[in-house]
Design a protein around this motif. Sequence first.
Motif, PDB file in Angstrom:
ATOM      1  N   ARG A  13       0.422  18.234  67.059  1.00 12.13           N
ATOM      2  CA  ARG A  13      -0.833  17.624  67.543  1.00 12.13           C
ATOM      3  C   ARG A  13      -0.363  16.784  68.625  1.00 12.13           C
ATOM      4  NH1 ARG A  13      -5.919  16.001  66.812  1.00 12.13           N
ATOM      5  NH2 ARG A  13      -6.032  13.643  66.336  1.00 12.13           N
ATOM      6  N   GLY A  14      -1.198  16.910  70.013  1.00 11.98           N
ATOM      7  CA  GLY A  14      -0.970  16.226  71.095  1.00 11.98           C
ATOM      8  C   GLY A  14       0.106  16.697  72.084  1.00 11.98           C
ATOM      9  N   THR A  15       0.567  17.751  71.638  1.00 12.89           N
ATOM     10  CA  THR A  15       1.754  18.299  72.471  1.00 12.89           C
ATOM     11  C   THR A  15       1.354  19.608  73.120  1.00 12.89           C
ATOM     12  OG1 THR A  15       2.965  19.467  70.775  1.00 12.89           O
ATOM     13  CG2 THR A  15       3.486  17.113  71.219  1.00 12.89           C
ATOM     14  N   ARG A  16       1.607  20.271  74.256  1.00 16.67           N
ATOM     15  CA  ARG A  16       1.697  21.457  74.503  1.00 16.67           C
ATOM     16  C   ARG A  16       2.707  22.411  75.244  1.00 16.67           C
ATOM     17  NH1 ARG A  16      -2.073  20.856  79.834  1.00 16.67           N
ATOM     18  NH2 ARG A  16      -0.206  20.490  81.004  1.00 16.67           N
ATOM     19  N   ASP A  17       2.757  23.452  75.079  1.00 16.19           N
ATOM     20  CA  ASP A  17       3.591  24.110  75.976  1.00 16.19           C
ATOM     21  C   ASP A  17       3.561  24.231  77.324  1.00 16.19           C
ATOM     22  OD1 ASP A  17       5.150  25.241  73.835  1.00 16.19           O
ATOM     23  OD2 ASP A  17       3.315  26.660  73.351  1.00 16.19           O
ATOM     24  N   LEU A  18       4.228  24.231  78.317  1.00 14.69           N
ATOM     25  CA  LEU A  18       4.045  24.183  79.717  1.00 14.69           C
ATOM     26  C   LEU A  18       4.439  25.764  79.973  1.00 14.69           C
ATOM     27  CD1 LEU A  18       3.554  21.981  82.023  1.00 14.69           C
ATOM     28  CD2 LEU A  18       6.109  21.996  82.302  1.00 14.69           C
ATOM     29  N   LEU A  19       3.371  26.404  80.395  1.00 16.25           N
ATOM     30  CA  LEU A  19       3.663  27.876  80.581  1.00 16.25           C
ATOM     31  C   LEU A  19       3.805  28.082  82.119  1.00 16.25           C
ATOM     32  CD1 LEU A  19       0.306  29.022  78.343  1.00 16.25           C
ATOM     33  CD2 LEU A  19       3.117  29.189  77.883  1.00 16.25           C
ATOM     34  N   PRO A  20       4.257  29.366  82.498  1.00 18.45           N
ATOM     35  CA  PRO A  20       4.851  29.423  83.847  1.00 18.45           C
ATOM     36  C   PRO A  20       3.745  28.948  84.855  1.00 18.45           C
ATOM     37  CG  PRO A  20       5.441  31.488  82.599  1.00 18.45           C
ATOM     38  CD  PRO A  20       4.605  30.484  81.587  1.00 18.45           C
ATOM     39  N   GLN A  21       2.528  29.257  84.691  1.00 18.94           N
ATOM     40  CA  GLN A  21       1.590  28.776  85.945  1.00 18.94           C
ATOM     41  C   GLN A  21       1.519  27.375  85.717  1.00 18.94           C
ATOM     42  OE1 GLN A  21       1.002  30.861  83.061  1.00 18.94           O
ATOM     43  NE2 GLN A  21      -1.106  30.345  82.052  1.00 18.94           N
ATOM     44  N   ASP A  22       1.568  26.678  84.497  1.00 20.72           N
ATOM     45  CA  ASP A  22       1.603  25.215  84.609  1.00 20.72           C
ATOM     46  C   ASP A  22       2.886  24.497  85.172  1.00 20.72           C
ATOM     47  OD1 ASP A  22      -0.681  25.435  82.713  1.00 20.72           O
ATOM     48  OD2 ASP A  22       0.526  25.602  81.317  1.00 20.72           O
ATOM     49  N   TYR A  23       3.816  25.439  85.004  1.00 13.78           N
ATOM     50  CA  TYR A  23       5.164  24.879  85.196  1.00 13.78           C
ATOM     51  C   TYR A  23       5.395  25.088  87.058  1.00 13.78           C
ATOM     52  CZ  TYR A  23      10.154  23.994  85.225  1.00 13.78           C
ATOM     53  OH  TYR A  23      11.423  23.362  85.295  1.00 13.78           O
ATOM     54  N   ASP A  24       4.765  25.958  87.441  1.00 14.00           N
ATOM     55  CA  ASP A  24       4.580  25.910  89.151  1.00 14.00           C
ATOM     56  C   ASP A  24       4.036  24.883  89.561  1.00 14.00           C
ATOM     57  OD1 ASP A  24       6.129  28.297  89.208  1.00 14.00           O
ATOM     58  OD2 ASP A  24       4.333  29.707  89.212  1.00 14.00           O
ATOM     59  N   VAL A  25       2.836  24.451  88.894  1.00 16.72           N
ATOM     60  CA  VAL A  25       2.180  23.262  89.577  1.00 16.72           C
ATOM     61  C   VAL A  25       2.711  21.960  89.293  1.00 16.72           C
ATOM     62  CG1 VAL A  25      -0.091  21.978  89.383  1.00 16.72           C
ATOM     63  CG2 VAL A  25      -0.327  24.331  88.666  1.00 16.72           C
ATOM     64  N   HIS A  26       3.489  21.752  88.143  1.00 20.36           N
ATOM     65  CA  HIS A  26       4.265  20.755  87.967  1.00 20.36           C
ATOM     66  C   HIS A  26       5.500  20.606  89.087  1.00 20.36           C
ATOM     67  CE1 HIS A  26       3.205  18.992  83.849  1.00 20.36           C
ATOM     68  NE2 HIS A  26       2.245  19.663  84.245  1.00 20.36           N
ATOM     69  N   ALA A  27       5.990  21.713  89.375  1.00 19.01           N
ATOM     70  CA  ALA A  27       7.320  21.720  90.140  1.00 19.01           C
ATOM     71  C   ALA A  27       6.718  21.357  91.594  1.00 19.01           C
ATOM     72  CB  ALA A  27       7.956  23.138  90.256  1.00 19.01           C
TER      73      ALA A  27
END
Length: 432
Positions: A13-27
């Motif tokens: 609860r309260g955590t999530r996977d950083l998926l490839p499309q999210d990872y690109d935004v974070h990067a």
Amino acid sequence: MADSNVRQFQTPRGTRDLLPQDYDVHAHILGHAREQARLAGFGFIEPPTFEHAELFARGVGEGTDIVEKEMYIFDDRGGDRLALRPEGTASVCRAYLQHGMANLSQPVKLAYHLPIFRYERPQAGRFRQHTQFGVEAIGVRDPGLDAEIIDLGWRIAQSLGLRDLKILLNSIGDVEDRRSYVPLLKAHFEPHLERIAPDDRARWDRAPMRLLDSKDDRTRPLQQGAPIITDHLRPESAAYYYAVKSHLEALDIPYEERPTLVRGLDYYTHTVFEIVPADADGSQVTVLAGGRYDGLIEQIGGPPTPGIGFGMGIERMAHHLREQGLVDDPEPAVEVLIASLGEGAEIAASGIAGALRRHGFAATLAFGGRSLKAQLRQANRIGARYAVIAGARDLAEGRVTIRDLASSEQWPVGLDDVVGKLTDLAYTQPQD
Ligand code: ATP
Ligand code: MG
């Protein structure tokens, strides 16, 4: 068939996977933050993910929500009491002391990009693990440095294209300023203590100033007319605050004074600030927050040493960028699909893919020995621009076919010319 006795695991609860499309935004966000931090003279530091729990109890403050209710705390097998980092500043200050950085030229400027763990009530924009990009400038107490740090936060947001943010600024003085101010504040709320939200009432003794930024509808009306600390700063604290504002004006940085801004951690003194969406009214929208913490290093066992910094929530920043339409669709990862047909063709396809990658093309193989049609369908689904069709019969004659997937035009080319032909096509054709 799935074994019904085996539990299907989900993220806690309260955590999530950083998926490839999210990872690109974070990067993307991190890239801008790193570049701006570099321009401001910061080096990067990465402390361990867990530290002695005591560090945070002392550094963040025994009476704070973070330490009291939100730390992931555990005894390790050797009996040490450890905690997953609930914020970055205390660790960086610990490192400053541990590595004798007081001997370096001051201020020491350290930036970080770290996962942060807090056992919070999960809701939109509030996770139990989130990521902060943060900076700390330690060893100097100067209004010009405060302005520089705020400027850095502002420029990161600007470089990401965000034009809808604002800076909220306040001074919360120091221990001495608060000694005379807090009784006035308490006198204001005292007659209404009954009506204050229970959570806020619990703060009455240890952090009465937090009543000022309570978002609870029961407490909010009572904030009207409360005395504000900037009216009660000692002359030297008021002069410091005035100088910070003058520096911000010289830097052409817009800001809004917000006398009720107090921040949640105990260690802040003087300058505090947040960057929020201009139309913000909630508590899950602050993308960046920080302030000066002149008492912190002493709290964790060092000599009196000033410092200032901020933390930026990458998930919140990513969410905000998306809302503002500032996230481009990522470039399709695959430019060329190598389709193969017939005996031995897969092996040749591997060789072609390798050659293409060595020349900077994203190349992927169509696996599974399916029909050419199915393989070309895969090419479209993954967003490839070209297909190389390697058929066993053509290969025997040293040839393959290159196909432009948009126009369906195709060209027979010799095996040695695949890279050259694709280079011509990719870099001479107008790209829509
Ligand atoms: P808030 O008032 O939103 O609880 P905070 O005062 O706890 O924030 P800091 O500890 O200063 O925030 O953290 C800096 C930034 O990290 C925040 O401005 C926010 O962008 C982000 N952040 C803090 N807590 C969380 C969380 N639980 N989930 C996602 N992002 C967070
Ligand atoms: Mg918080």
